[in-house]
Design an enzyme around this catalytic site. Structure first.
Site, short mmCIF file in Angstrom:
data_model
loop_
_atom_site.label_atom_id
_atom_site.label_comp_id
_atom_site.label_asym_id
_atom_site.label_seq_id
_atom_site.Cartn_x
_atom_site.Cartn_y
_atom_site.Cartn_z
N GLU A 457 4.07 5.04 4.22
CA GLU A 457 4.94 4.05 3.58
C GLU A 457 5.93 4.68 2.60
O GLU A 457 7.04 4.17 2.44
CB GLU A 457 4.09 3.01 2.84
CG GLU A 457 3.17 2.20 3.73
CD GLU A 457 1.92 2.94 4.14
OE1 GLU A 457 1.30 2.56 5.15
OE2 GLU A 457 1.55 3.92 3.43
N ASP A 467 2.40 1.49 12.29
CA ASP A 467 1.42 0.53 11.78
C ASP A 467 0.19 0.62 12.67
O ASP A 467 0.26 0.36 13.86
CB ASP A 467 2.03 -0.87 11.80
CG ASP A 467 1.00 -1.98 11.66
OD1 ASP A 467 -0.09 -1.72 11.13
OD2 ASP A 467 1.31 -3.12 12.06
N GLN A 484 -5.00 0.00 6.46
CA GLN A 484 -3.60 0.40 6.51
C GLN A 484 -2.65 -0.72 6.91
O GLN A 484 -1.61 -0.92 6.29
CB GLN A 484 -3.45 1.59 7.47
CG GLN A 484 -2.10 2.30 7.38
CD GLN A 484 -1.16 1.93 8.52
OE1 GLN A 484 -1.45 1.05 9.32
NE2 GLN A 484 -0.03 2.61 8.60
N GLU A 485 -2.97 -1.46 7.97
CA GLU A 485 -2.05 -2.49 8.43
C GLU A 485 -1.89 -3.61 7.41
O GLU A 485 -0.78 -4.05 7.11
CB GLU A 485 -2.51 -3.07 9.77
CG GLU A 485 -1.56 -4.16 10.27
CD GLU A 485 -1.90 -4.70 11.65
OE1 GLU A 485 -3.10 -4.89 11.91
OE2 GLU A 485 -0.97 -4.93 12.45
N GLU A 486 -3.01 -4.09 6.88
CA GLU A 486 -2.95 -5.20 5.92
C GLU A 486 -2.16 -4.80 4.67
O GLU A 486 -1.36 -5.58 4.15
CB GLU A 486 -4.36 -5.64 5.53
CG GLU A 486 -5.11 -6.38 6.63
CD GLU A 486 -5.81 -5.46 7.61
OE1 GLU A 486 -6.53 -5.95 8.49
OE2 GLU A 486 -5.64 -4.23 7.49
N TRP A 598 -4.42 7.42 13.48
CA TRP A 598 -4.33 6.14 14.19
C TRP A 598 -5.63 5.87 14.94
O TRP A 598 -6.11 6.71 15.70
CB TRP A 598 -3.15 6.19 15.15
CG TRP A 598 -3.03 5.06 16.12
CD1 TRP A 598 -2.96 3.74 15.84
CD2 TRP A 598 -2.94 5.16 17.56
NE1 TRP A 598 -2.83 3.00 17.00
CE2 TRP A 598 -2.82 3.84 18.07
CE3 TRP A 598 -2.96 6.22 18.45
CZ2 TRP A 598 -2.70 3.59 19.43
CZ3 TRP A 598 -2.85 5.97 19.81
CH2 TRP A 598 -2.72 4.66 20.28
N GLY A 599 -6.21 4.70 14.73
CA GLY A 599 -7.40 4.32 15.46
C GLY A 599 -8.67 5.00 15.01
O GLY A 599 -9.69 4.92 15.69
#
Length: 692
Positions: A457, A467, A484-486, A598-599
C-alpha cells in the site's frame, strides 16, 4: 560459549583486546564518548543489545562498519542517493574468544596496508548480505556518523566463518596484496566450501586457489552479474512513468459510464441521464419505484456502545451528513448500474461523488434484497453491501473499522472535497484461447525487487498493487475480517462499492480498480489492527481524472491441508489466475506489479511456491515484480538467491513449469520428507532434458 569479547580496532595498525561486560557499559543511549575522535569511541550497541545475539544461534558474530563524516541524523547509507564511503572496519563483537582474536588478526592484516575503501556502502552491503549475514541498522549516539551492523547467523549445514568475511573485505580493498600464508589458508578453506548451497560461495574449489584472489571469485562473479540480479525499486515502471494514451472517455457495449461524457470532455462531471431498470442483471436501487423493501432498521445504530468515544463525536453531526448524502442518490445515479457477472468481461466508470452516495446508502442499509445470505437468495453469489453486520456483535475490531469509515465520510461530506474524480472497475476474464501453454513458454524471468521492508500500500504506490482477495470481493471488510484485503478496503473505502455489483470471481477472472483515493493510515493485523489517522492523498490524475492508483484483486485457493497445493491442477489454476491479472491490454503501456505472500497465511499457501508462480506469470506477461515479504528476512534472502540462480542460467517459464511438475510429484509421495521448493531449485542445472 565465552563471554562477550569486544575487539577495538583502532585507526592505526595496533589492536587492543579488552573484556567489557555489557552491564558495565550501560544501555547504548546512556554511553558517552570521551573524545571526538572516532577511534576512541565504543560501538553504539553490543551483541547483548541485539535480539538475534542471545545464544539462539551457535555461531553468532557481529561486524560493524562505521562511516565517519556523516552528520548525526542522516538516513542510513543505502537509502542515500550517493552513499558515503566506509573508511575501514572498526569494531567486532564475537562470542568466542579464539574466533574473535583470529578474526581481529585477519582484519588487522588486511587494513594495515589500506587507508580508504574503494567501494561505496550500498555495494558492500549487498555483497555482505549475500554471505547470509543479517543486516540491522542502528544509529549511533556516540559518534557523528551512521553505524551499520551485520549479525552473522549459522544456518542449516552452513557456517559463515572469518575467511568469508576476510575475502569480502579484501575484495573491496583491491590494492591490498596477500601474504603467502594467507593464500595457503584460503586455498584450503576454499575447498571446504564446495558443498555450500549459497550463491556467493557455490562452485568454489581448490582449483581456484591458484588464482591470487581465488577466494573472492564468487563475490567478484556476483559483482559482474549485478549483485543478486534483483533490481532497485526505482528501476520498475509506475503509472506515472507509463505513456497512458487513454483516448476520450466513451461508452461501449462492455463499458458503462455513469457520467455525461460530452460534458466531461468540457471539464465538468455531471451524472448521465437514464432510467431505472428493476432487473436481475442490474443493481436494484433503494430509490427505485419497484422497491418494496421496508424502511431500514435504525435501531442498528443503538447497538454501538457508548464507550466508543470516537463515534460519539459523530452521532449529532456526521451521521446527519451521511444521511443527507444518501438522499442525493436519485439525482446522482440516474442510469442503472449493470452487474459485473461471471464470465462476462465488463467495465463500470463512475464518479467519486456517486460512490459516496452509494456507500452512504450502504451505511444506512437501504439496498433491497441484500440483507440475507441464504443459499437460495437472489444475491447469494454476491458479497454483502449493507453495513448491518458491521454494526452487530460489537467488538474492538469493528470499532477500529468504523473509525476508518467515519474518516472517509468526514472527508467526502466536507464542502471542500472535490467531487470531480472518477473511478473505474473492470472485470477481466481469461479466455480459453488466451490460457498459456505453460510447458512451452520460452519467456525468461523479468525484473524483480525483493524487500522485507515496506508494504504494497505504501512503497507499492504507482505499481499494480495486488489485493490478496477472497472470491467474494472485499472478504470480511463489513464483518470481523482484518487481513490484507480488508485493511486495503479500509484504507480506500471506495473499494467497498465494488461489493455492490461484482459477482463471485471464477478461476480465470479478476477485478482491476483504477483511481481510488486513500483516506486513512492503519497499522497492524487482526486484533492488533489500529486506525492511525487521516491520510492526505497527493497522487496525480490521468486523462480520465482518475488517481494514478491501480489495484488488482485476485483470489488464491484455500487449502485445508498444505499438501493439497502440490498438485499441478492447483498450480495451473494459480498460474492462470495470476496471469489473468498480470496480463496487460494490447497496445497499452502498463505498470509493473507490487505483490507478496499471496494466498499464504490463513489460506495455507506455500510462500516459496507462490513466489515462483507469480514470477512465472509476470514473466509471461512481460512485467516486472516487486515482492514484499512483510518482514520475512529469510524468505527475502532465499528468493534473491534462487532468482539470481535462475536468471544466471537463463531459465524459461517452460523449464520452471517442468520442474514444478517434478517437485509436486516428489511432494505427493508417501513418506517423503518435505523439501522446500527453493532448496530443490537450488540443486537443479538447466536446461531441463527434453524428456521431462
Amino acid at each position: 560459549m565465552c563471554g562477550l569479547e569486544l575487539l577495538r580496532l583502532r585507526r592505526h595498525n595496533k589492536r587492543e583486546v579488552k573484556r567489557v561486560a555489557p552491564e558495565a557499559m550501560g544501555p547504548p543511549w546512556k554511553r558517552t564518548k570521551s573524545s571526538s575522535r572516532v577511534s576512541e569511541g565504543i560501538s553504539g550497541q553490543v551483541a547483548s543489545d541485539l535480539p538475534m545475539a542471545s545464544g539462539i544461534y551457535p555461531d553468532v558474530g557481529l561486524i560493524s562498519l562505521l562511516n565517519p563524516g556523516g552528520p548525526l541524523g542522516n538516513p542510513p547509507a543505502p537509502f542515500c542517493r550517493r552513499p558515503p564511503v566506509p573508511s575501514r572496519v572498526r569494531w567486532t563483537v564475537i562470542h568466542d574468544q579464539v574466533k574473535a582474536q583470529a578474526l581481529s588478526q585477519e582484519i588487522d592484516t588486511l587494513l594495515a596496508k589500506e587507508t580508504q575503501a574503494t567501494a561505496d556502502t550500498r555495494t558492500l552491503l549487498n555483497h555482505i548480505d549475500l554471505l547470509g549475514l543479517r543486516v540491522n541498522w542502528q544509529k549511533s549516539n556516540l559518534i557523528p556518523s551512521q553505524q551499520v551492523t551485520f549479525l552473522g547467523m549459522a544456518k542449516q549445514n552452513q557456517r559463515y566463518d572469518s575467511r568469508q568475511v576476510r575475502d569480502l573485505i579484501q575484495f573491496y580493498y583491491p590494492d591490498k596484496k596477500e601474504t603467502k600464508p594467507e593464500n595457503k589458508q584460503k586455498g584450503k578453506e576454499s575447498s571446504e566450501d564446495k558443498s555450500s548451497s549459497e550463491p556467493s560461495t557455490s562452485g568454489q574449489s581448490s582449483a581456484e586457489g591458484g588464482k591470487k584472489d581465488g577466494g573472492c571469485e564468487a563475490v567478484r562473479r556476483w559483482s559482474r552479474e549485478g549483485g543478486s540480479s534483483c533490481c532497485q525499486l526505482d528501476d520498475l515502471k509506475t503509472l506515472s512513468k507509463c505513456d497512458m494514451r487513454l483516448g476520450n472517455l466513451s461508452f461501449s457495449r462492455s463499458h458503462t459510464v455513469l457520467i455525461d461524457v460530452k460534458v466531461f470532455h468540457q471539464g465538468q462531471v455531471v451524472p448521465q441521464r437514464g432510467r431505472d431498470v428493476w432487473h436481475s442483471n442490474f443493481v436494484k436501487m433503494p430509490c427505485s419505484m419497484s422497491s418494496m423493501s421496508p424502511k431500514p432498521d435504525m435501531s442498528l445504530f443503538g447497538r454501538i456502545p457508548n464507550s466508543s468515544s470516537h463515534l460519539e463525536n459523530h452521532f449529532s453531526t456526521l451521521f446527519s451528513k451521511i444521511a443527507a448524502l444518501a438522499l442525493k442518490l436519485p439525482k446522482q445515479v440516474e442510469k442503472t448500474i449493470p452487474l459485473l457477472q461471471r464470465h462476462q468481461p465488463a467495465t463500470i466508470t463512475l464518479s467519486q461523488f456517486q460512490i459516496a452516495c452509494l456507500l452512504a446508502n450502504a451505511f444506512y442499509c437501504t439496498f433491497p434484497h441484500r440483507n440475507t445470505t441464504k443459499p437460495d437468495s437472489e444475491y447469494h453469489n454476491y458479497p454483502s453491501i449493507n453495513f448491518s453486520r458491521l454494526f452487530g456483535d460489537w467488538s474492538e475490531r469493528k470499532n477500529q473499522k468504523l473509525m476508518a469509515i467515519m474518516e472517509y465520510f468526514n472527508v467526502v461530506t466536507d464542502d471542500k472535497f472535490r467531487h470531480d474524480g472518477l473511478v473505474t472497475f473492470e472485470r477481466r476474464c481469461l479466455r480459453d484461447a488466451d490460457v498459456p501453454d505453460w510447458r512451452g513458454c520460452r519467456e525468461t524471468l523479468g525484473k524483480l525487487h525483493v524487500t522485507s521492508e515496506g508494504t504494497i500500500e505504501d512503497e507499492g504506490t504507482g505499481l499494480l498493487q495486488v489485493d490478496f482477495a477472497a472470491k467474494w470481493i472485499g472478504g470480511g471488510v463489513l464483518d470481523t475480517g482484518l487481513v490484507q484485503e480488508e485493511i486495503l478496503f479500509l484504507m480506500h473505502p471506495e473499494l467497498i462499492v465494488s461489493r455492490l455489483f461484482t459477482e463471485k470471481l471464477d478461476d480465470k477472472e479478476c477485478l482491476i480498480i483504477t483511481g481510488t483515493q486513500r483516506f486513512s493510515c492503519c497499522d497492524g493485523l487482526s486484533d492488533r489492527f489500529q486506525w492511525m489517522g487521516p491520510f492526505h492523498d497527493k497522487l496525480e490524475r490521468d486523462d480520465w481524472k482518475r488517481l494514478k492508483r491501480q489495484i488488482l484483486a485476485i483470489d488464491a485457493l484455500h487449502f485445508r491441508h498444505p499438501k493439497e497445493q502440490y498438485s499441478m491442477d492447483k498450480v495451473r489454476r494459480e498460474l492462470n489466475k495470476a496471469y489473468c491479472g498480470f496480463k496487460g491490454q494490447p497496445g497499452r503501456e502498463e505498470p509493473d506489479i507490487a505483490t507478496g505472500k499471496w494466498g499464504c497465511g490463513a489460506f495455507n499457501g506455500d510462500a516459496e511456491l507462490k513466489a515462483v508462480i507469480q514470477l512465472m506469470a509476470a514473466a509471461k506477461a512481460r512485467r516486472g515484480l516487486v515482492f514484499f515479504t512483510f518482514k520475512d528476512d529469510y524468505l527475502t534472502k532465499r528468493l534473491q538467491q534462487i532468482y539470481h540462480s535462475l536468471v544466471s542460467q537463463k531459465a524459461t517459464v517452460g523449464q520452471l513449469y517442468k520442474h514444478l511438475e517434478i517437485y509436486c510429484s516428489l511432494q505427493r509421495k508417501q513418506g517423503t520428507s518435505h523439501e522446500g521448493l527453493f532448496d530443490y531449485l537450488g540443486k537443479i542445472k538447466l536446461p531441463v532434458n527434453s524428456s521431462l
